[in-house]
Design an enzyme around this catalytic site. Structure first.
Site, PDB file in Angstrom:
ATOM      1  CD  GLU A 272     -88.648 -43.114  37.073  1.00 10.02           C
ATOM      2  OE1 GLU A 272     -88.030 -42.209  36.165  1.00 10.02           O
ATOM      3  OE2 GLU A 272     -89.264 -44.008  35.824  1.00 10.02           O
ATOM      4  CG  ASN A 273     -81.487 -41.901  35.121  1.00  9.62           C
ATOM      5  OD1 ASN A 273     -82.951 -41.902  35.203  1.00  9.62           O
ATOM      6  ND2 ASN A 273     -80.833 -42.067  34.669  1.00  9.62           N
TER       7      ASN A 273
END
Lengths: 239, 222
Positions: free
Chosen positions: B53-54
């Site tokens: 996600e990051n």
């Protein structure tokens, strides 16, 4: 000639008012601009609303700002991590308002604010308690909820390298929320690990063009990348 | 009738079992917990791009302690490595990949999964005012396939596979397959359909540990 670099953290944070909405970049401790976050404590602004993915960890950076009692409200996706002791204590004591936003919705609300889009529909949260009270609408047979853009007064961002024009590049997973928050605030303040002369960054590689940035302060990286295990440990303690 | 004699899979063995079913060329997001272990179990023979996600596509297994890069973490904030062909991007692009339906698969942990494919994995109580949702709700509605990796029951022995979730939902009707330490179960048309089980476990034994009716494929492996 444009030169957005300021001499100190204090100069970078000048004029931030009580009650400001402040975005803070980073994911966990990676890309979190700790020096300017802690500078806000010295700066003295109170009653802040924070927008950040996490609610801080340990007693540095974001957690230190919370602990200083400067924050009345926080908008984030993942407030509870191991080590988020300051958040937990303040929240349990009723001293902090919290708005939980799914991470993708948080990112898109920030992106929308930066792009001049007031609201958008997303399938995320449909059928859950987080969709309660929100406008629902069907498109092509699927249900979506309306989410509004999330602008800020100030964005605090950590970049890897910046130039005096405000152009920024990020390091590895440090790009995260930084690159979008830089677009979504009236005042974007960059904490840059490295500075380079204006015009020397590769135009093909610039992630944040300088027009999104108002102030830059050079804060050399607080860890030694040459000693990777030690730096990892330092980062871990910082987290 | 003698009681079943079987050994539940370890968390590592579950990860290995899941890795076998991930196809060459897939783009995959791994949730926190057992799913994270899948990163270390993927065979080199397949090109599988792991998404975090990051802002990473193409991360690899955990680094050895002498080669930790502090700027390289996964969504669980653990240090990772990069594979050839990896790329970085910001959070809005990262969730465009998720919400835009570009990921072939996401594997999530769960507190409960219902036979309708509902998943509850972010909050254990509607009264909890500070649950941490992270990217779970976006992943659950955005990936082309949602698989769950979880122990078959809670530590207290209560079923996690149920007719209806009691915890607040992450998303309704999205799970297509569940990998537990006892079985692999498809979710099809509102039914749990057992694909395979650990050896020594009987259908009756598995049913006793499950909170909804199980259906068994004719050629179920056990």
């Amino acid at each position: 000639m444009i030169n957005k670099q300021v001499r100190s953290v204090a100069d970078a944070l000048e004029g931030i008012r009580d009650g400001s909405v402040v975005m803070i970049g980073g994911f966990g401790s990676v890309g979190q601009p700790d020096a300017i976050i802690e500078g806000l404590i010295e700066q003295g602004a109170r009653n802040l609303t924070l927008i950040a993915n996490n609610a801080g960890s340990g007693h540095v950076g974001l957690a230190k700002l919370l602990n200083a009692g400067r924050v009345s409200r926080i908008i984030c996706s993942y407030p509870r991590s191991s080590g988020s002791v300051v958040f937990e204590a303040l929240f349990q004591a009723g001293k902090l308002d919290l708005e939980i936003v799914p991470q993708g919705t948080l990112a898109e609300r920030i992106r929308a604010a930066g792009a001049g889009i007031p609201a958008f529909y997303t399938p995320t949260t449909v059928g859950t308690i987080l969709a309660k009270g929100k406008e629902h609408r069907e498109f092509n047979g699927r249900t979506y909820v309306l989410e509004e853009a999330l602008p800020a007064d100030v964005a605090l961002v950590e970049a890897w390298t910046a130039d005096q024009f405000g152009n920024c590049v990020y390091r590895e997973s440090g790009r995260n929320f930084n690159a979008i928050m830089a677009t979504a605030a009236k005042l974007t303040i960059v904490q840059a690990c490295n500075m380079t002369e204006a015009g020397t960054l590769d135009p093909e590689a610039i992630v944040t063009p300088g027009l999104f940035v108002q102030r830059i302060v050079h804060v050399p990286e607080r860890t030694l990348l040459t000693d990777s295990s030690a730096s990892a440990e330092t980062r871990k303690q910082a987290a | 009738m003698s009681p079943d004699s079987f050994t539940p899979l370890s968390r590592r063995a579950m990860a290995k079992r899941i890795a076998e079913d991930i196809q060459d060329g897939w783009y995959v997001n791994l949730g926190i917990g057992i799913p994270t272990l899948v990163a270390d179990a993927l065979p080199d023979s397949k090109d599988i791009f792991l998404h975090s996600e990051n802002g990473i596509l193409g991360f690899g297994p955990a680094p050895d302690p002498d080669h930790v890069d502090p700027w390289l973490i996964n969504a669980g904030k653990q240090h990772v490595t990069l594979r050839p062909g990896a790329s970085f991007f910001h959070h809005a692009d990262s969730f465009a990949m998720i919400r835009g339906g570009h990921l072939d698969l996401c594997i999530l942990g769960a507190f409960e999964v219902s036979s309708d494919g509902d998943i509850a994995n972010w909050s254990t109580s509607a009264q909890d005012m500070a649950p941490a949702v992270g990217g779970a709700m976006d992943l659950a509605v955005g990936a082309k396939r949602v698989w769950v990796a979880t122990e078959h029951t809670t530590r207290e022995g209560a079923p996690k596979l149920v007719e209806q979730c009691h915890y607040p939902l992450t998303a309704p009707g999205v799970v297509s397959r569940i990998y537990t330490n006892l079985a692999v179960i498809d979710v099809e048309n509102g039914h749990f359909v057992v694909r395979d089980m650990v050896s020594g476990l009987t259908p009756e034994g598995l049913q006793k540990l499950t909170g909804a009716k199980l259906y068994f494929r004719e050629n179920v492996n056990a």
